[in-house]
Design a protein around this motif. Structure first.
Motif, short mmCIF file in Angstrom:
data_model
loop_
_atom_site.label_atom_id
_atom_site.label_comp_id
_atom_site.label_asym_id
_atom_site.label_seq_id
_atom_site.Cartn_x
_atom_site.Cartn_y
_atom_site.Cartn_z
N ASN A 1 -6.05 -1.55 -2.43
CA ASN A 1 -4.94 -1.70 -2.44
C ASN A 1 -4.67 -0.38 -3.51
O ASN A 1 -4.71 -0.29 -4.08
CB ASN A 1 -4.78 -3.02 -3.17
N PRO A 2 -3.56 0.19 -3.25
CA PRO A 2 -3.04 1.45 -3.18
C PRO A 2 -2.13 1.37 -5.37
O PRO A 2 -1.87 -0.03 -5.82
CB PRO A 2 -1.70 2.09 -2.42
N SER A 3 -2.68 2.23 -5.58
CA SER A 3 -2.00 2.41 -7.07
C SER A 3 -0.53 2.78 -6.34
O SER A 3 -0.69 2.94 -5.80
CB SER A 3 -2.54 3.08 -7.67
N LEU A 4 0.38 2.13 -7.48
CA LEU A 4 1.75 2.39 -7.85
C LEU A 4 1.79 3.96 -7.31
O LEU A 4 2.71 4.07 -6.63
CB LEU A 4 2.66 2.16 -9.32
N HIS A 5 1.61 4.77 -7.65
CA HIS A 5 2.02 6.37 -7.73
C HIS A 5 1.50 6.53 -6.09
O HIS A 5 2.13 7.10 -5.19
CB HIS A 5 1.06 7.16 -8.81
N LEU A 6 0.48 6.21 -5.90
CA LEU A 6 0.10 6.41 -4.25
C LEU A 6 0.68 5.52 -3.24
O LEU A 6 1.45 6.10 -2.12
CB LEU A 6 -1.47 6.15 -3.99
N ALA A 7 1.18 4.23 -3.62
CA ALA A 7 2.07 3.60 -2.79
C ALA A 7 3.82 4.37 -2.59
O ALA A 7 4.06 4.60 -1.40
CB ALA A 7 1.97 2.30 -3.47
N LEU A 8 4.20 5.17 -3.71
CA LEU A 8 5.51 5.50 -3.88
C LEU A 8 5.10 6.61 -2.96
O LEU A 8 6.14 7.25 -2.32
CB LEU A 8 5.52 5.89 -5.13
N ARG A 9 3.84 7.75 -2.96
CA ARG A 9 3.94 8.52 -2.25
C ARG A 9 3.71 8.30 -0.71
O ARG A 9 4.34 9.52 -0.02
CB ARG A 9 2.78 9.53 -2.83
N ILE A 10 3.32 7.73 -0.24
CA ILE A 10 3.14 7.38 1.03
C ILE A 10 4.74 6.95 1.63
O ILE A 10 5.25 7.14 2.43
CB ILE A 10 2.36 6.01 1.17
N ALA A 11 5.27 5.66 1.12
CA ALA A 11 6.40 5.87 0.78
C ALA A 11 7.37 6.48 1.16
O ALA A 11 8.58 6.95 2.50
CB ALA A 11 7.06 4.49 0.24
#
Length: 91
Positions: free
Chosen positions: A49-59
């Motif tokens: 599961n990605p960190s919030l920061h990584l999830a935001l960067r992917i989006a």
């Protein structure tokens, strides 16, 4: 906790679909995000599961809102979303 269903903390994503649509390889996405290409594979398979920061960067990479890329519930299958509608009644 007892009674908790398996996978209750799972995060579902559309990374593989978005990569395929955009013609982006795992390595290209990983390089853009500053992560190892295997991390992208782990994310796509739901093994990480990605960190919030990584999830935001992917989006942000795909130019989409984070909730379009990630969800706490499984996404509907594309084939289910595009099921043909029944013909209209002649009248």
């Amino acid at each position: 906790m007892s009674g908790e269903r398996p996978g209750a903390d799972a995060v579902y994503n559309r990374i593989a679909l978005l990569r395929a649509e955009g013609g982006v390889t795992r390595r290209e996405l990983a390089d853009a995000l500053g992560v190892h290409y295997q991390t992208v594979g782990y994310l796509e398979r739901g093994e990480y599961n990605p960190s919030l920061h990584l999830a935001l960067r992917i989006a942000e990479f795909f130019g989409l809102p984070v909730e379009v890329v990630f969800s706490t519930r499984p996404f509907p299958r594309i084939s289910d979303a595009h099921a043909p509608e029944p013909p209209a009644a002649a009248g």
